[in-house]
Write an enzyme that holds these catalytic residues in place. Structure first.
Site, short mmCIF file in Angstrom:
data_model
loop_
_atom_site.label_atom_id
_atom_site.label_comp_id
_atom_site.label_asym_id
_atom_site.label_seq_id
_atom_site.Cartn_x
_atom_site.Cartn_y
_atom_site.Cartn_z
N GLN A 1 75.58 -36.80 0.22
CA GLN A 1 74.34 -36.98 0.98
C GLN A 1 74.05 -38.45 1.24
O GLN A 1 73.71 -38.84 2.36
CB GLN A 1 73.17 -36.35 0.20
CG GLN A 1 71.82 -36.56 0.85
CD GLN A 1 71.69 -35.81 2.17
OE1 GLN A 1 71.89 -34.62 2.22
NE2 GLN A 1 71.35 -36.51 3.25
N HIS B 1 74.08 -36.82 -5.96
CA HIS B 1 74.40 -36.15 -4.68
C HIS B 1 75.07 -37.17 -3.76
O HIS B 1 74.50 -37.58 -2.75
CB HIS B 1 73.10 -35.60 -4.08
CG HIS B 1 73.31 -34.62 -2.97
ND1 HIS B 1 74.55 -34.13 -2.60
CD2 HIS B 1 72.40 -34.01 -2.14
CE1 HIS B 1 74.40 -33.27 -1.60
NE2 HIS B 1 73.12 -33.18 -1.30
N ARG C 1 79.39 -27.56 -6.04
CA ARG C 1 77.95 -27.79 -6.23
C ARG C 1 77.59 -27.13 -7.55
O ARG C 1 77.64 -25.89 -7.66
CB ARG C 1 77.14 -27.20 -5.07
CG ARG C 1 75.64 -27.20 -5.34
CD ARG C 1 74.80 -26.99 -4.11
NE ARG C 1 74.77 -28.19 -3.28
CZ ARG C 1 73.87 -28.41 -2.34
NH1 ARG C 1 72.92 -27.54 -2.08
NH2 ARG C 1 73.90 -29.53 -1.64
N ASP D 1 62.24 -37.10 -1.35
CA ASP D 1 62.96 -35.83 -1.50
C ASP D 1 61.97 -34.84 -2.10
O ASP D 1 60.88 -35.23 -2.57
CB ASP D 1 64.18 -36.04 -2.41
CG ASP D 1 65.04 -34.78 -2.56
OD1 ASP D 1 64.92 -33.86 -1.72
OD2 ASP D 1 65.84 -34.71 -3.52
N CYS E 1 66.70 -35.92 2.74
CA CYS E 1 67.97 -35.18 2.77
C CYS E 1 67.81 -33.74 3.23
O CYS E 1 68.78 -33.11 3.64
CB CYS E 1 68.63 -35.24 1.39
SG CYS E 1 67.73 -34.36 0.09
N ARG F 1 75.93 -35.40 8.00
CA ARG F 1 76.66 -34.77 6.88
C ARG F 1 78.04 -34.33 7.36
O ARG F 1 79.03 -34.47 6.65
CB ARG F 1 75.88 -33.55 6.34
CG ARG F 1 74.52 -33.86 5.72
CD ARG F 1 74.61 -34.71 4.47
NE ARG F 1 75.51 -34.17 3.45
CZ ARG F 1 75.19 -33.22 2.57
NH1 ARG F 1 73.98 -32.70 2.55
NH2 ARG F 1 76.07 -32.79 1.66
N1 CP Z 1 70.77 -31.95 1.75
C1 CP Z 1 71.51 -30.93 1.27
O1 CP Z 1 72.43 -31.10 0.45
O2 CP Z 1 71.19 -29.73 1.80
P1 CP Z 1 71.75 -28.32 1.35
O3 CP Z 1 71.18 -28.02 -0.01
O4 CP Z 1 71.26 -27.38 2.41
O5 CP Z 1 73.24 -28.37 1.29
N1 NVA Z 2 66.98 -32.95 -5.15
C1 NVA Z 2 67.28 -31.73 -4.41
C2 NVA Z 2 68.25 -32.01 -3.32
C3 NVA Z 2 68.59 -30.83 -2.45
C4 NVA Z 2 69.60 -31.15 -1.42
C5 NVA Z 2 67.81 -30.66 -5.36
O1 NVA Z 2 68.61 -30.97 -6.23
O2 NVA Z 2 67.39 -29.51 -5.22
#
Ligand code: CP
Ligand code: NVA
Length: 317
Positions: free
Chosen positions: A148, A145, A118, A236, A275, A303
């Site tokens: 997701q 992402h 990440r 989102d 998400c 997930r």
């Molecule tokens: N939706 C998602 O990726 O959640 P987290 O940031 O908790 O992993």
């Molecule tokens: N768009 C959000 C998604 C979190 C899972 C972010 O990047 O923070």
């Protein structure tokens, strides 16, 4: 974006657009099968699959940003498939003190069989994938992402059948999650209408890529238009991790909130997805996200099931 020299023999899961439509479909079907099997056999969450298909595999998970769902679902997926996982936060690694991502990838490749990242920047993911000698998984970057959205496709199909030919509407920021939805619209051949202010539109290169690949993707400034005929409405957070202009974003994106008035313009049986994490009464009202059309808890649980299928695909299982 830099043209990295990715090794073709590696089963990297970097984006939905970087795998074939057949492979994307295979991952969805594998996830459905694994989920059904676990339910039929009444597996408890801490139990290991009787065949332990990943018993010889180890995964390193690197987080440069916080995570709840991604971290726990990958860790439990590895456990339930009989594998080993190691969680690494960048601030307690040398990566956080300036060791290069490429050196980190090369070193970790000697310890584990796959690396999940990440990352703050998509460039770092691509750089790591170039150096890594084991499969890399994108667990969210500023660009996309994909894990997701694979879970979202699985969730949609559980509730509404095949996604092919269905209409998905997105209202809000054209962010990383929206980009992966655009990729998915092409690979799964569904229609995607994105409603956002011009300033928050998904990257032109992504929209152009979709159009060049026959995608039915449209961008509009009108959420009311986007949701007409939609089988699913999605939003989102208006403030993603790393976004700095919070107040401006909340103001600019307020007209794109998903609320019951907007849901009325969609198909009567449209589902709502998000998400998570969600901010009630910012991007979505509580009556929608906690209401009967919302499938967010299935989406979150999925997930786990999709991570298993992604991992098995990466390991060629
Ligand atoms: N939706 C998602 O990726 O959640 P987290 O940031 O908790 O992993
Ligand atoms: N768009 C959000 C998604 C979190 C899972 C972010 O990047 O923070």
């Amino acid at each position: 974006m830099t043209n990295y020299n990715l090794k073709p023999n590696h089963r990297h899961f970097l984006d939905i657009s970087s795998i074939s439509a057949d492979d994307a479909r295979e991952i969805i079907e594998k996830a459905k099968m694994l989920k059904k099997e676990a339910a039929d056999q009444n597996h408890s969450k801490g139990s290991v699959h009787p065949d332990a298909p990943l018993q010889d595999q180890a995964l390193a998970m690197i987080f440069e940003k916080p995570s709840t769902r991604t971290r726990v679902s990958f860790e439990m997926a590895m456990h339930q498939l009989g594998g080993k996982s190691v969680v690494l936060q960048n601030y307690d690694m040398q990566l956080g003190r300036g060791e290069s991502v490429s050196d980190t990838a090369r070193v970790l490749s000697g310890f584990v069989d796959a690396i999940m990242l990440r990352a703050n920047s998509h460039e770092a993911l691509l750089e790591m994938a170039e150096t890594s000698t084991v499969p890399m998984i994108n667990a969210l970057t500023d660009f996309s992402h994909p894990c997701q959205i694979m879970a979202d496709v699985l969730t949609f199909e559980e509730h509404r059948g095949s996604i092919t030919g269905k209409k998905i509407a997105w209202s809000g920021d054209g962010n990383n999650v929206a980009v992966s939805w655009i990729h998915a619209a092409v690979l799964f051949d569904c229609e995607l209408a994105v409603a956002c202010p011009k300033e928050y539109a998904p990257l032109e290169q992504v929209v152009g890529w979709a159009k060049n690949n026959g995608g039915k993707v449209s961008i509009t400034e009108s959420p009311e238009d986007a949701v007409v005929g939609a089988d699913c409405v999605i939003t989102d957070t208006f403030i993603s991790m790393g976004d700095e202009d919070a107040e401006k974003r909340l103001t600019d994106l307020a007209p794109y909130q998903v609320n019951s008035a907007l849901m009325k313009n969609a198909n009567e049986d449209a589902i709502f997805m998000h998400c998570l994490p969600a901010h009630r009464d910012e991007e979505v009202t509580a009556d929608v996200i906690d209401g009967p059309q919302s499938v967010i808890w299935d989406e979150a649980e999925n997930r786990l099931h999709i991570q298993k299928a992604i991992l098995m695909w990466c390991f060629g299982k």
